[in-house]
Design an enzyme around this catalytic site. Structure first.
Site, PDB file in Angstrom:
ATOM      1  N   HIS A  63       0.849  -1.192   0.000  1.00 50.60           N
ATOM      2  CA  HIS A  63       0.000   0.000   0.000  1.00 50.60           C
ATOM      3  C   HIS A  63       0.882   1.239   0.000  1.00 50.60           C
ATOM      4  O   HIS A  63       2.111   1.156   0.108  1.00 50.60           O
ATOM      5  CB  HIS A  63      -0.988  -0.006   1.167  1.00 50.60           C
ATOM      6  N   HIS A  65       1.234   3.918   1.998  1.00 54.74           N
ATOM      7  CA  HIS A  65       1.720   4.646   3.158  1.00 54.74           C
ATOM      8  C   HIS A  65       3.241   4.766   3.105  1.00 54.74           C
ATOM      9  O   HIS A  65       3.943   3.857   2.644  1.00 54.74           O
ATOM     10  CB  HIS A  65       1.285   3.958   4.453  1.00 54.74           C
ATOM     11  N   ASP A  67       5.743   4.537   5.141  1.00 56.26           N
ATOM     12  CA  ASP A  67       6.685   3.576   5.730  1.00 56.26           C
ATOM     13  C   ASP A  67       6.817   2.312   4.895  1.00 56.26           C
ATOM     14  O   ASP A  67       7.602   1.426   5.222  1.00 56.26           O
ATOM     15  CB  ASP A  67       6.271   3.225   7.167  1.00 56.26           C
ATOM     16  N   HIS A  68       6.084   2.256   3.768  1.00 57.52           N
ATOM     17  CA  HIS A  68       6.179   1.106   2.867  1.00 57.52           C
ATOM     18  C   HIS A  68       6.743   1.482   1.493  1.00 57.52           C
ATOM     19  O   HIS A  68       7.050   0.584   0.706  1.00 57.52           O
ATOM     20  CB  HIS A  68       4.801   0.461   2.697  1.00 57.52           C
ATOM     21  N   HIS A 140      -8.011  -1.686   5.553  1.00 59.60           N
ATOM     22  CA  HIS A 140      -7.052  -0.723   6.088  1.00 59.60           C
ATOM     23  C   HIS A 140      -7.566   0.683   5.780  1.00 59.60           C
ATOM     24  O   HIS A 140      -8.575   0.855   5.098  1.00 59.60           O
ATOM     25  CB  HIS A 140      -5.671  -0.964   5.472  1.00 59.60           C
ATOM     26  N   ASP A 211      -0.751  -4.080   5.715  1.00 63.82           N
ATOM     27  CA  ASP A 211      -1.421  -3.607   6.927  1.00 63.82           C
ATOM     28  C   ASP A 211      -2.918  -3.908   6.839  1.00 63.82           C
ATOM     29  O   ASP A 211      -3.556  -3.660   5.814  1.00 63.82           O
ATOM     30  CB  ASP A 211      -1.214  -2.104   7.095  1.00 63.82           C
ATOM     31  N   HIS A 269       5.982  -5.814  11.457  1.00 63.89           N
ATOM     32  CA  HIS A 269       5.323  -4.508  11.517  1.00 63.89           C
ATOM     33  C   HIS A 269       4.986  -4.159  12.971  1.00 63.89           C
ATOM     34  O   HIS A 269       3.858  -3.802  13.319  1.00 63.89           O
ATOM     35  CB  HIS A 269       4.063  -4.495  10.642  1.00 63.89           C
TER      36      HIS A 269
END
Length: 307
Positions: A63, A65, A67-68, A140, A211, A269
């Site tokens: 996805h 976000h 942090d990915h 999510h 997530d 995670h």
């Protein structure tokens, strides 16, 4: 086949854990490495491993976000300087194409290799003679996906004694039988491969989830996985917080593994609120429900044996 955890934290990096990135080494199977997510500083994490960026041929993004994905432009750029010449394919949700192309354009980055960007929704994402990759949308805050990597079954072992009993002695013909459905001996005798092979060797299944909250909805997708890599952002005591932020707890994830016939569960995670001293507590919560649980740590390697 081997999993290498490059980042096992969530949200922001901590001293113990970088943000999300997991490598699946397929060096024996395909002489390549597949990367799942590419959080900030993933290329720095790779420096502490034996992974060669030029071997990375596929990147799967769960996805959008930060942090990915924040490590993606740097890794794509560096691959050019590290001998990368082969096609690299990035699979991601809607928006990944704009993100990559804009990052490369504004930084005036030119790649020395062909790059393909595939935006997906759900279903079969990739298939070749060895593997099939499917993806499923998860619950999510933004579209997030899980990936099921299924290795196709391999032919069973050659039944040497049965061949000898049929008067077929060892030699080059054995290799020909392995590689062809029907082979003829020098005397013209047809040999049907299926008559001289043992049961097929079942392929391995690895499921890597993005997530998500409400992991119980994903039971059929992860069913019978040899290895399930799943987020456990929070411990059980933060169940309300996990729900509010669209994440899962240790116990919720362990219950998913328990009821889906998973062989091994790996938790990742992990929220930065949990320091290294909290690892045993998180692991114990999950193992109380599903004993075959492990907790991922940065640079940990998990070998996935053939069946």
């Amino acid at each position: 086949m081997e999993l290498v955890f490059l980042g096992t934290g969530s949200g922001v990096p901590s001293k113990e854990r970088n943000v999300s990135a997991t490598a699946l080494k397929l060096l024996q199977e395909q002489n390549s490495i597949w990367l799942f997510d590419c959080g900030e500083a993933t290329q720095h994490q790779i420096l502490h491993t034996s992974i060669k960026p030029r071997k990375i041929t596929k990147i799967f993004i769960t996805h959008m976000h930060g942090d990915h994905i924040f490590g993606l432009p740097g890794l794509l750029s560096s691959r050019s300087f590290q001998g990368g010449k082969d096609l690299l394919t990035v699979y991601g949700p809607e928006g990944i194409k704009d993100y990559i192309e804009t990052s490369l354009a504004v930084s005036e980055t030119t790649l020395a290799y062909p790059l393909s960007i595939v935006e997906f929704t759900e279903g079969v994402l990739f298939e070749d003679e060895q593997f099939r990759v499917t993806c499923k949308k998860l619950e999510h805050g933004i579209p997030s996906y899980g990936f099921r990597i299924s290795e196709k079954d391999k032919p069973g072992r050659l039944l040497v004694e049965k061949l000898k009993d049929a008067g077929i002695e060892p030699g080059p013909i054995y290799q020909q039988i392995k590689e062809n459905a029907v082979v003829q001996t020098h005397g013209g005798q047809p040999i049907h491969r299926d008559d001289y092979l043992g049961p097929p060797k079942k392929g391995r299944v690895i499921t890597i989830m993005g997530d998500t909250r409400s992991p119980e909805y994903n039971l059929s997708f992860v069913q019978d996985s040899d290895v399930l890599v799943h987020e456990a952002t929070f411990g059980h005591e933060k169940e309300a917080l996990a729900k509010a932020y669209f994440h899962s707890t240790t116990k919720q994830t362990a219950n998913l593994a328990k009821y889906s016939n998973v062989n091994k569960l790996i938790l990742t995670h992990i929220s930065s609120r949990y320091q290294q001293g909290d690892d045993d507590k998180l692991l114990d919560e999950a193992r109380h429900i599903f004993s075959k649980t492990e907790l991922a740590r940065d640079f940990r390697q998990i070998n996935i044996e053939s069946k």
